[in-house]
Enzyme design. Structure first.
Site, PDB file in Angstrom:
ATOM      1  CG  ASP A  60      -0.291  -0.457   2.505  1.00 32.87           C
ATOM      2  OD1 ASP A  60       0.954  -0.441   2.570  1.00 32.87           O
ATOM      3  OD2 ASP A  60      -1.002  -0.835   3.445  1.00 32.87           O
ATOM      4  CG  ASN A  95      -9.108  -1.608  12.024  1.00 34.11           C
ATOM      5  OD1 ASN A  95      -8.160  -2.207  11.540  1.00 34.11           O
ATOM      6  ND2 ASN A  95      -9.622  -0.525  11.461  1.00 34.11           N
ATOM      7  CG  HIS A 136      -5.937  -2.214   8.885  1.00 32.46           C
ATOM      8  ND1 HIS A 136      -6.134  -1.147   9.719  1.00 32.46           N
ATOM      9  CD2 HIS A 136      -4.603  -2.240   8.633  1.00 32.46           C
ATOM     10  CE1 HIS A 136      -4.976  -0.576   9.966  1.00 32.46           C
ATOM     11  NE2 HIS A 136      -4.028  -1.219   9.326  1.00 32.46           N
ATOM     12  CD  GLU A 152      -8.987   0.931   7.775  1.00 30.93           C
ATOM     13  OE1 GLU A 152      -8.999   0.005   8.613  1.00 30.93           O
ATOM     14  OE2 GLU A 152      -8.333   1.975   7.941  1.00 30.93           O
TER      15      GLU A 152
HETATM   16  C1  GLP Z   1      -0.611   0.212   8.652  1.00 33.60           C
HETATM   17  C2  GLP Z   1      -0.200  -0.541   7.393  1.00 33.60           C
HETATM   18  C3  GLP Z   1      -0.386  -2.027   7.555  1.00 33.60           C
HETATM   19  C4  GLP Z   1       0.225  -2.471   8.880  1.00 33.60           C
HETATM   20  C5  GLP Z   1      -0.524  -1.845  10.011  1.00 33.60           C
HETATM   21  C6  GLP Z   1       0.002  -2.245  11.384  1.00 33.60           C
HETATM   22  O1  GLP Z   1      -1.916   0.650   8.642  1.00 33.60           O
HETATM   23  N1  GLP Z   1      -0.885  -0.119   6.220  1.00 33.60           N
HETATM   24  O2  GLP Z   1       0.212  -2.705   6.461  1.00 33.60           O
HETATM   25  O3  GLP Z   1       0.192  -3.843   8.981  1.00 33.60           O
HETATM   26  O4  GLP Z   1      -0.404  -0.444   9.892  1.00 33.60           O
HETATM   27  O5  GLP Z   1       1.083  -1.430  11.722  1.00 33.60           O
HETATM   28  P1  GLP Z   1       2.126  -1.698  12.887  1.00 33.60           P
HETATM   29  O6  GLP Z   1       2.982  -2.788  12.400  1.00 33.60           O
HETATM   30  O7  GLP Z   1       2.860  -0.402  13.009  1.00 33.60           O
HETATM   31  O8  GLP Z   1       1.342  -2.054  14.077  1.00 33.60           O
END
Ligand code: GLP
EC number: 3.5.99.6
Length: 241
Positions: free
Chosen positions: A67, A136, A138, A143
């Site tokens: 992304d 959440n 995702h 989402e």
């Molecule tokens: C973001 C990214 C995801 C990631 C998520 C969790 O929203 N787009 O790909 O997995 O955050 O992030 P973290 O690893 O910082 O908890």
């Protein structure tokens, strides 16, 4: 879905690193699907160390990221382009023209989504996709409520996601409200998936995932439909909520 319980963040990163290196060893030209966020950072560090200290080469690796934010220049300090360059690409011998992220500054975003899907297809699909997990549920930026049939598309980010990601920006209102993300259908086409989760902040999400019920309000449960998923989860993230 195979669940590997590990002691802590370091062990999670090490286990993931081992799986990636093993895939690179056994595949002539490997396509890795990559994620951003805090979770995979340790894994990138260890991959960089294996290049610098053990001479592991990434010349046969091509990458596609999950992304990117809409509206950020690729050189913006909080873009995922910058994240990947700073934490991984600049330290290894990968051919930079073989590393891909969606272009969040594309004039026509719909066209950009098609281009990205097409690109993945022409690369021969993803051999191994690394995923983090949003609180959440995702995955990528898919989402809650996203169709499991969606391919690469533009998403409105949930308020909670923007808030969670605000730590990477100067202020919360600087976090873009939209992003381009591989869709769940795109992710599920990867031949193999590794999901990483560490820390108590993820334990509620992990508990829900391990219930084993597919729920559209919890995108990560789409992974239950995939034949080859390994979850690497540390003890804190496994404590039931
Ligand atoms: C973001 C990214 C995801 C990631 C998520 C969790 O929203 N787009 O790909 O997995 O955050 O992030 P973290 O690893 O910082 O908890």
């Amino acid at each position: 879905m195979e669940v590997l319980e590990v002691a802590n963040y370091e062990e999670m990163s090490m286990t993931a690193t081992r799986i990636l290196l093993n895939k690179m060893n056994h595949t002539q030209k490997v396509t890795l699907g990559l994620a951003t966020g805090a979770t995979p950072r340790g894994m990138y560090q260890m991959l960089v160390a294996s290049h610098q200290e053990k001479g592991v080469s990434f010349r046969n690796v091509q990458t596609v990221n999950l992304d990117e934010y809409v509206g950020l220049e690729r050189h913006h300090p909080s873009s995922y382009h910058t994240y990947m360059a700073m934490h991984f690409f600049r330290w290894i011998d990968i051919d930079r023209s073989h590393t891909h992220l969606p272009n969040g500054k594309a004039e026509d975003l719909t066209l950009e989504c098609f281009r990205y899907e097409d690109l993945i297809h022409h690369m021969g699909g993803v051999d191994l996709q690394v995923l983090g997990l949003g609180r959440n549920g995702h995955i990528g930026f898919n989402e809650p409520g996203t169709s499991f049939h969606a391919r690469t598309h533009v998403v409105e980010l949930a308020r909670s996601t923007r808030r969670a990601n605000a730590r990477y920006f100067a202020r919360e209102d600087e976090v873009p409200s939209r992003a381009i993300t591989m869709g769940i259908a795109t992710i599920l086409e990867s031949r193999e998936i590794v999901l990483l989760a560490s820390g108590s902040g993820k334990s509620e999400a992990i508990t829900r995932l391990l219930e084993g019920k597919i729920q559209h309000q919890f995108p990560a449960t789409a992974l239950l439909e995939h034949p080859k998923v390994t979850m690497i989860v540390d003890r804190e993230a496994l404590i039931r909520q």
